[in-house]
Design a protein around this motif. Structure first.
Motif, mmCIF file in Angstrom:
data_model
loop_
_atom_site.group_PDB
_atom_site.id
_atom_site.type_symbol
_atom_site.label_atom_id
_atom_site.label_comp_id
_atom_site.label_asym_id
_atom_site.label_seq_id
_atom_site.Cartn_x
_atom_site.Cartn_y
_atom_site.Cartn_z
ATOM 1 N N SER A 177 3.067 8.235 39.161
ATOM 2 C CA SER A 177 2.854 7.273 38.483
ATOM 3 C C SER A 177 2.137 6.390 39.077
ATOM 4 C CB SER A 177 4.235 6.638 38.416
ATOM 5 O OG SER A 177 5.341 7.432 37.687
ATOM 6 N N SER A 181 -1.499 5.234 37.563
ATOM 7 C CA SER A 181 -1.619 3.763 37.069
ATOM 8 C C SER A 181 -2.815 3.099 37.839
ATOM 9 C CB SER A 181 -0.547 2.705 37.710
ATOM 10 O OG SER A 181 -0.297 2.811 39.077
ATOM 11 N N THR A 182 -3.334 3.489 38.941
ATOM 12 C CA THR A 182 -4.429 3.242 39.770
ATOM 13 C C THR A 182 -5.775 3.823 39.104
ATOM 14 O OG1 THR A 182 -2.907 3.324 41.803
ATOM 15 C CG2 THR A 182 -5.379 3.316 42.098
ATOM 16 N N ARG A 185 -6.671 3.208 32.938
ATOM 17 C CA ARG A 185 -6.376 2.257 32.218
ATOM 18 C C ARG A 185 -5.755 2.699 30.921
ATOM 19 N NH1 ARG A 185 -11.590 0.493 33.677
ATOM 20 N NH2 ARG A 185 -12.490 1.238 31.577
ATOM 21 N N PRO A 186 -4.942 1.726 30.302
ATOM 22 C CA PRO A 186 -4.179 2.091 28.905
ATOM 23 C C PRO A 186 -5.106 2.610 28.004
ATOM 24 C CG PRO A 186 -3.063 0.119 29.997
ATOM 25 C CD PRO A 186 -4.282 0.527 30.977
ATOM 26 N N GLN A 206 4.341 6.016 29.810
ATOM 27 C CA GLN A 206 4.593 4.722 30.377
ATOM 28 C C GLN A 206 3.479 3.867 30.534
ATOM 29 O OE1 GLN A 206 7.538 3.092 30.713
ATOM 30 N NE2 GLN A 206 9.039 4.579 30.467
ATOM 31 N N GLY A 207 2.467 4.526 30.861
ATOM 32 C CA GLY A 207 1.277 3.918 31.231
ATOM 33 C C GLY A 207 0.280 3.680 29.765
ATOM 34 N N GLY A 328 -1.354 -1.476 44.141
ATOM 35 C CA GLY A 328 -0.459 -0.947 42.940
ATOM 36 C C GLY A 328 0.918 -0.631 43.793
ATOM 37 N N GLN A 332 4.672 -2.497 42.457
ATOM 38 C CA GLN A 332 5.690 -1.723 41.781
ATOM 39 C C GLN A 332 6.997 -2.032 42.675
ATOM 40 O OE1 GLN A 332 4.246 2.351 41.804
ATOM 41 N NE2 GLN A 332 2.908 2.136 40.215
#
Length: 464
Positions: A177, A181-182, A185-186, A206-207, A328, A332
């Motif tokens: 994860s 996320s790093t 991008r979405p 989720q991302g 990141g 989190q």
């Protein structure tokens, strides 16, 4: 069991919207329960006197609204309340008492695991320095002395890694994860094997990433299909488990590793290498983080080597990414609890830890041989020292029906659906985790039930 047939007269609008509304109402009223499979579309169409296309649109509308979820090759199911947009991961529950659960990839049980944990907790409770670390904030990437201990241990396992390359994570899932996320991008594209680890699928969802499955064979991800994907739209990153695909066990061949690295460099693609499913050093190929250190993030965890409950792992990454990854991680969870890292560092410094891993390696080889013996004549794949066995079913058999039949007889396994990326059709196959059984005797009992069910006449497929 009586098939659910709604009364469409109660709902206004077009017929397909009435079907979607009826599904919603039945779920809210408790007539359709989480996990329950909706009737086959052809049968419901016949019962309602509508076309199959109307039912298909109704199911699609209910899925768009979040009430149900379609699974390729399996059917449409009522979503659980906690499912949201992520893949549901199955965990043992009280209701599985009396069931031999071979659905989770776990290291074989051994009393040394509890003993080593007990010894570590006792030693740390008497260490003023450890107790002080346990109640204060730490560096986001983990204390240097912890990373040095972990790096030395990983080198004894044949993983050439340096402390300065590592960030400490809360297990493999956290590492995946954090990497995603790093790096992405979405809306950006992530590629993976068409069949892959459900946790990676869940993290991508989720991302809000676009996820594309690349076809695979016995040598792992097919580079011709990956190259074709790069020609259409290069992914921002590729996630894969090169030593043993989860669930099939396929190992990415040496030539394909070289081709993968060349493609990644040509199209500027990040590589996320998941090494959590442990194999002895002599059974592993050249890691991607050695072939392409400038663009590879390597995920490792203690889950399959020490114990899953420890939730400690490492993420190896190029130095250029460390600041972003640390940022990141702080966002989190701020940091990984130092007390748990101390537990792991104490554990791996004990002579018994090496003894446990030696036993585990031999035990899994024995369990793999038992699976081969009991399931002789069926198509199996997997690595000789792995916890997982991938069983392709005989023609005419359906994995979902076999899983249901096995569960009725006290054995739980995984069908292919949770491993399917995107619209990948689910193959008629099951994954058995031989490491999860309490002992060899229990495994033999489970394998006997699997063999017996495979030998029975397959259930007739539903008429569509």
């Amino acid at each position: 069991m009586t098939m659910w047939v709604p009364s469409l007269a109660e709902f206004s609008g077009s017929r397909y919207r009435a079907i979607a509304s009826a599904i919603e109402a039945a779920i809210q009223a408790g007539e359709l329960l989480p996990g329950e499979r909706l009737p086959p579309q052809r049968r419901l169409a016949d019962a309602l006197g509508v076309t199959i296309g109307t039912v298909t649109r109704g199911y699609a509308e209910a899925e768009r609204s979040g009430w149900v979820s379609a699974r390729v090759g399996s059917g449409t199911y009522v979503r659980s309340k906690t499912q949201d947009n992520a893949v549901s991961l199955t965990f043992p529950a009280d209701e599985t008492a009396g069931v031999i659960d071979l659905s989770l990839s776990l290291p074989p049980p051994h009393p040394l695991r509890q003993s080593l944990l007990s010894e570590a907790l006792l030693a740390l409770s008497q260490s003023g320095a450890a107790l002080a670390r346990g109640v204060t904030y730490q560096e986001s990437q983990g204390r240097r002395e912890h990373r040095e201990v972990l790096a030395r241990w990983l080198n004894t396992l044949g993983m050439s890694l340096m402390a300065d390359e590592l960030l400490i994570t809360q297990g493999g899932q956290h590492g995946i994860s954090l990497a995603l996320s790093t790096l992405l991008r979405p809306g950006e594209l992530l590629a993976a094997d068409a069949l892959t680890y459900p946790g990676a699928i869940s993290a991508a969802q989720q991302g809000h990433l676009k996820l594309v499955g690349i076809g695979q064979d016995s040598e792992g991800m097919r580079m011709d299909l990956l190259e074709a994907q790069c020609a259409r739209q290069p992914p921002r990153a590729i996630y894969l488990t090169p030593e043993q695909n989860n669930p099939t066990g396929a190992c990415l061949s040496a030539p394909r590793r070289e081709q993968l690295v060349a493609l990644a460099r040509r199209h500027d693609i990040w590589l996320i290498e998941d090494g959590v499913q442990y194999l002895p050093a002599e059974q592993r190929g050249t890691p991607l983080y050695k072939l392409a250190p400038e663009r590879t993030l390597f995920v490792f965890s203690t889950a399959k080597v020490l114990a899953g409950g420890l939730r400690i792992g490492v993420l190896r990454a190029p130095k250029s990414l460390h600041e972003r990854l640390a940022t990141g991680l702080r966002a989190q969870s701020w940091m990984v609890p130092p007390l748990m890292v101390d537990v792991v560092c104490h554990w791996i410094n004990q002579a018994a830890a090496e003894k446990l891993l030696t036993w585990q390696t031999q035990e899994l080889a024995e369990r793999q041989q038992l699976a081969a013996q009991w399931l002789q004549g069926f198509t199996l794949s997997g690595r000789s020292h792995s916890s997982n066995v991938w069983l392709t079913l005989p023609e005419g058999s359906r994995a979902v029906e076999l899983c249901d039949r096995l569960l009725q007889r006290g054995v739980k396994v995984s069908s292919a659906e949770p491993f399917c990326v995107g619209s990948t059709p689910a193959p008629q196959a099951i994954r058995l985790c031989v490491g999860a059984a309490a002992d060899r005797s229990e495994l033999i009992q489970a394998l006997g039930i699997v063999a017996a069910c495979l030998g029975e006449r397959p259930l007739a497929p539903a008429t569509l």
